[in-house]
Design a protein around this motif. Structure first.
Motif, PDB file in Angstrom:
ATOM      1  N   GLY A   1      20.813 -27.422 -21.715  1.00 36.42           N
ATOM      2  CA  GLY A   1      20.966 -25.976 -21.648  1.00 36.42           C
ATOM      3  C   GLY A   1      19.931 -25.322 -20.764  1.00 36.42           C
ATOM      4  N   THR A   2      18.683 -25.803 -20.846  1.00 36.05           N
ATOM      5  CA  THR A   2      17.617 -25.260 -20.001  1.00 36.05           C
ATOM      6  C   THR A   2      17.880 -25.561 -18.536  1.00 36.05           C
ATOM      7  OG1 THR A   2      15.995 -25.486 -21.790  1.00 36.05           O
ATOM      8  CG2 THR A   2      15.136 -25.294 -19.552  1.00 36.05           C
ATOM      9  N   LEU A   3      18.353 -26.781 -18.246  1.00 36.78           N
ATOM     10  CA  LEU A   3      18.642 -27.146 -16.864  1.00 36.78           C
ATOM     11  C   LEU A   3      19.781 -26.298 -16.306  1.00 36.78           C
ATOM     12  CD1 LEU A   3      18.114 -28.918 -14.414  1.00 36.78           C
ATOM     13  CD2 LEU A   3      19.577 -30.677 -15.430  1.00 36.78           C
TER      14      LEU A   3
ATOM     15  N   ASP B   1      29.680  -4.477  -8.857  1.00 31.93           N
ATOM     16  CA  ASP B   1      29.121  -3.858  -7.655  1.00 31.93           C
ATOM     17  C   ASP B   1      27.861  -4.584  -7.196  1.00 31.93           C
ATOM     18  OD1 ASP B   1      28.978  -2.080  -5.555  1.00 31.93           O
ATOM     19  OD2 ASP B   1      28.030  -0.485  -6.725  1.00 31.93           O
ATOM     20  N   PHE B   2      27.978  -5.892  -7.028  1.00 28.23           N
ATOM     21  CA  PHE B   2      26.815  -6.712  -6.684  1.00 28.23           C
ATOM     22  C   PHE B   2      26.141  -6.260  -5.392  1.00 28.23           C
ATOM     23  CE2 PHE B   2      24.877 -10.437  -4.611  1.00 28.23           C
ATOM     24  CZ  PHE B   2      23.950 -10.777  -5.580  1.00 28.23           C
ATOM     25  N   ALA B   3      26.915  -5.760  -4.452  1.00 32.77           N
ATOM     26  CA  ALA B   3      26.354  -5.335  -3.172  1.00 32.77           C
ATOM     27  C   ALA B   3      25.243  -4.308  -3.364  1.00 32.77           C
ATOM     28  CB  ALA B   3      27.451  -4.768  -2.272  1.00 32.77           C
ATOM     29  N   HIS B   4      25.322  -3.530  -4.447  1.00 33.14           N
ATOM     30  CA  HIS B   4      24.318  -2.499  -4.691  1.00 33.14           C
ATOM     31  C   HIS B   4      23.377  -2.850  -5.845  1.00 33.14           C
ATOM     32  CE1 HIS B   4      27.504  -0.213  -2.529  1.00 33.14           C
ATOM     33  NE2 HIS B   4      26.453   0.308  -1.936  1.00 33.14           N
ATOM     34  N   THR B   5      23.895  -3.438  -6.907  1.00 31.31           N
ATOM     35  CA  THR B   5      23.041  -3.733  -8.055  1.00 31.31           C
ATOM     36  C   THR B   5      22.188  -4.977  -7.836  1.00 31.31           C
ATOM     37  OG1 THR B   5      24.685  -5.132  -9.168  1.00 31.31           O
ATOM     38  CG2 THR B   5      24.792  -2.756  -9.577  1.00 31.31           C
ATOM     39  N   ARG B   6      22.711  -5.938  -7.083  1.00 31.43           N
ATOM     40  CA  ARG B   6      22.046  -7.230  -6.843  1.00 31.43           C
ATOM     41  C   ARG B   6      21.674  -7.917  -8.156  1.00 31.43           C
ATOM     42  NH1 ARG B   6      23.852  -7.893  -2.070  1.00 31.43           N
ATOM     43  NH2 ARG B   6      22.436  -9.672  -1.810  1.00 31.43           N
ATOM     44  N   GLU B   7      22.471  -7.691  -9.188  1.00 32.69           N
ATOM     45  CA  GLU B   7      22.203  -8.320 -10.484  1.00 32.69           C
ATOM     46  C   GLU B   7      23.424  -9.100 -10.947  1.00 32.69           C
ATOM     47  OE1 GLU B   7      19.591  -6.779 -13.720  1.00 32.69           O
ATOM     48  OE2 GLU B   7      21.515  -6.352 -14.708  1.00 32.69           O
ATOM     49  N   VAL B   8      23.171 -10.262 -11.526  1.00 31.04           N
ATOM     50  CA  VAL B   8      24.218 -11.116 -12.078  1.00 31.04           C
ATOM     51  C   VAL B   8      23.953 -11.293 -13.566  1.00 31.04           C
ATOM     52  CG1 VAL B   8      25.291 -13.397 -12.020  1.00 31.04           C
ATOM     53  CG2 VAL B   8      24.501 -12.346  -9.888  1.00 31.04           C
ATOM     54  N   SER B   9      24.981 -11.121 -14.377  1.00 29.24           N
ATOM     55  CA  SER B   9      24.888 -11.397 -15.808  1.00 29.24           C
ATOM     56  C   SER B   9      25.460 -12.781 -16.076  1.00 29.24           C
ATOM     57  CB  SER B   9      25.658 -10.349 -16.618  1.00 29.24           C
ATOM     58  OG  SER B   9      25.083  -9.068 -16.469  1.00 29.24           O
ATOM     59  N   THR B  10      24.836 -13.515 -16.963  1.00 25.52           N
ATOM     60  CA  THR B  10      25.252 -14.890 -17.197  1.00 25.52           C
ATOM     61  C   THR B  10      25.453 -15.154 -18.680  1.00 25.52           C
ATOM     62  OG1 THR B  10      23.051 -15.883 -17.480  1.00 25.52           O
ATOM     63  CG2 THR B  10      23.823 -15.542 -15.227  1.00 25.52           C
ATOM     64  N   GLY B  11      26.299 -16.114 -18.953  1.00 21.71           N
ATOM     65  CA  GLY B  11      26.509 -16.604 -20.312  1.00 21.71           C
ATOM     66  C   GLY B  11      26.903 -18.066 -20.245  1.00 21.71           C
ATOM     67  N   SER B  12      26.516 -18.833 -21.239  1.00 25.28           N
ATOM     68  CA  SER B  12      26.816 -20.266 -21.191  1.00 25.28           C
ATOM     69  C   SER B  12      26.861 -20.847 -22.597  1.00 25.28           C
ATOM     70  CB  SER B  12      25.771 -21.011 -20.349  1.00 25.28           C
ATOM     71  OG  SER B  12      24.471 -20.871 -20.909  1.00 25.28           O
ATOM     72  N   TRP B  13      27.513 -21.977 -22.701  1.00 15.46           N
ATOM     73  CA  TRP B  13      27.451 -22.760 -23.932  1.00 15.46           C
ATOM     74  C   TRP B  13      27.526 -24.241 -23.559  1.00 15.46           C
ATOM     75  CZ3 TRP B  13      31.662 -25.889 -24.454  1.00 15.46           C
ATOM     76  CH2 TRP B  13      32.889 -25.458 -23.917  1.00 15.46           C
ATOM     77  N   VAL B  14      26.950 -25.064 -24.424  1.00 14.00           N
ATOM     78  CA  VAL B  14      26.923 -26.516 -24.236  1.00 14.00           C
ATOM     79  C   VAL B  14      27.539 -27.155 -25.480  1.00 14.00           C
ATOM     80  CG1 VAL B  14      25.413 -28.542 -24.014  1.00 14.00           C
ATOM     81  CG2 VAL B  14      24.892 -26.442 -22.753  1.00 14.00           C
ATOM     82  N   PHE B  15      28.341 -28.180 -25.279  1.00 18.56           N
ATOM     83  CA  PHE B  15      28.904 -28.897 -26.417  1.00 18.56           C
ATOM     84  C   PHE B  15      27.794 -29.333 -27.381  1.00 18.56           C
ATOM     85  CE2 PHE B  15      32.557 -29.706 -23.525  1.00 18.56           C
ATOM     86  CZ  PHE B  15      33.577 -29.285 -24.365  1.00 18.56           C
ATOM     87  N   HIS B  16      28.097 -29.283 -28.667  1.00 20.70           N
ATOM     88  CA  HIS B  16      27.094 -29.564 -29.693  1.00 20.70           C
ATOM     89  C   HIS B  16      26.437 -30.925 -29.496  1.00 20.70           C
ATOM     90  CE1 HIS B  16      25.700 -30.810 -33.772  1.00 20.70           C
ATOM     91  NE2 HIS B  16      25.221 -29.577 -33.748  1.00 20.70           N
ATOM     92  N   ARG B  17      27.203 -31.922 -29.097  1.00 22.18           N
ATOM     93  CA  ARG B  17      26.646 -33.266 -28.970  1.00 22.18           C
ATOM     94  C   ARG B  17      25.641 -33.388 -27.830  1.00 22.18           C
ATOM     95  NH1 ARG B  17      31.861 -33.472 -27.075  1.00 22.18           N
ATOM     96  NH2 ARG B  17      32.245 -34.394 -25.013  1.00 22.18           N
ATOM     97  N   PHE B  18      25.564 -32.377 -26.956  1.00 15.60           N
ATOM     98  CA  PHE B  18      24.599 -32.388 -25.859  1.00 15.60           C
ATOM     99  C   PHE B  18      23.449 -31.411 -26.085  1.00 15.60           C
ATOM    100  CE2 PHE B  18      28.590 -33.770 -23.798  1.00 15.60           C
ATOM    101  CZ  PHE B  18      28.170 -34.997 -23.293  1.00 15.60           C
ATOM    102  N   GLN B  19      23.466 -30.708 -27.192  1.00 13.90           N
ATOM    103  CA  GLN B  19      22.424 -29.721 -27.445  1.00 13.90           C
ATOM    104  C   GLN B  19      21.126 -30.391 -27.880  1.00 13.90           C
ATOM    105  OE1 GLN B  19      24.016 -26.763 -30.187  1.00 13.90           O
ATOM    106  NE2 GLN B  19      25.808 -26.423 -28.903  1.00 13.90           N
ATOM    107  N   GLY B  20      20.015 -29.690 -27.645  1.00 21.67           N
ATOM    108  CA  GLY B  20      18.715 -30.210 -28.038  1.00 21.67           C
ATOM    109  C   GLY B  20      18.178 -31.302 -27.143  1.00 21.67           C
ATOM    110  N   GLN B  21      18.798 -31.489 -25.963  1.00 24.46           N
ATOM    111  CA  GLN B  21      18.372 -32.550 -25.053  1.00 24.46           C
ATOM    112  C   GLN B  21      17.863 -32.017 -23.712  1.00 24.46           C
ATOM    113  OE1 GLN B  21      21.473 -35.683 -24.821  1.00 24.46           O
ATOM    114  NE2 GLN B  21      22.388 -34.727 -26.636  1.00 24.46           N
ATOM    115  N   GLY B  22      17.814 -30.704 -23.563  1.00 19.94           N
ATOM    116  CA  GLY B  22      17.336 -30.107 -22.325  1.00 19.94           C
ATOM    117  C   GLY B  22      18.416 -29.731 -21.346  1.00 19.94           C
TER     118      GLY B  22
END
Length: 227
Positions: free
Chosen positions: A135-137, A112-133
């Motif tokens: 995920g933050t980007l 019900d985004f029209a009323h809540t105006r909130e988005v929930s997020t989830g993400s993952w990055v391949f291990h070989r790309f972790q620790g390089q910034g």
């Protein structure tokens, strides 16, 4: 014999507007592209396993699905989200690439985004790309897209207690830690329940730290998302 025309891409996006959505983000270290998963993208990440995400040192808070994932289950999950998208309940699943190479996935969901105006997020990055910034980007790309383009008032994310990396990124972006409500989530190969904490970032409290551009958020797509 049916032939694809030069207008097939436009026809595809017209049929399913999320396919036209593009987000680009860059900072002083990296540049990434984020797009809604198409079937060829689903195939590129199908069958991702536990070591692809966590390397050899698998934590207790590991996603349970990485132990039992298959190309078929991965495709079914993404197709289910696509088929059930509505303005009342939606999930947009994105592939994240750097230099054309997949580096991870980010999902944005709302009820019900029209009323809540909130988005929930989830993400993952391949291990070989972790620790390089990367995920933050990715998290900055999501925040600026939701706030500046989608018109969200807040975004929310949760993490398993003990997932220090996810909690650290959330705190870095300015997420407010919400009260512990006793929520748990299944983790590991046996789906053992572990405690979860949730954070919320309000648009007024966010400080952009990347250059983010968005294309393809058409009036038709806004209508689909209740925006």
């Amino acid at each position: 014999m049916l032939r694809m025309t030069v207008d097939s891409e436009a026809a595809l996006v017209d049929m399913w507007p999320p396919f036209g959505l593009r987000i680009a983000a860059r900072d002083d270290r990296h540049e990434i592209a984020v797009r809604v998963l198409r079937d060829e993208d689903v195939a590129r990440i199908a069958g991702v396993g536990v070591h692809d995400v966590y390397g050899d040192d698998v934590p207790e808070h590991a996603f349970p699905w990485v132990f039992h994932n298959s190309p078929q289950s991965s495709a079914q999950h993404r197709w289910f989200n696509r088929a059930n998208l509505s303005s009342e309940e939606w999930s947009l699943d994105f592939l994240v690439t750097a230099g054309g190479e997949p580096i991870g996935v980010v999902d944005m969901r709302s009820s019900d985004f029209a009323h809540t105006r909130e988005v929930s997020t989830g993400s993952w990055v391949f291990h070989r790309f972790q620790g390089q910034g990367f995920g933050t980007l990715v998290r900055h790309a999501v925040a600026q897209f939701c706030f500046d383009h989608l018109g969200a008032a807040s975004i929310a994310s949760d993490w398993v207690v003990g997932n220090a990396a996810s909690e650290s990124v959330s705190r870095k972006l300015g997420y407010e830690l919400l009260p512990d409500d006793g929520e748990t989530t299944p983790c590991g190969p046996e789906g053992k329940p572990r405690p979860v904490r949730r954070g919320r970032l309000r648009a007024a409290d966010y400080t952009p730290a990347a250059r983010v551009e968005c294309a393809g958020l058409t009036p038709q797509l806004r209508t689909m998302l209740g925006a």
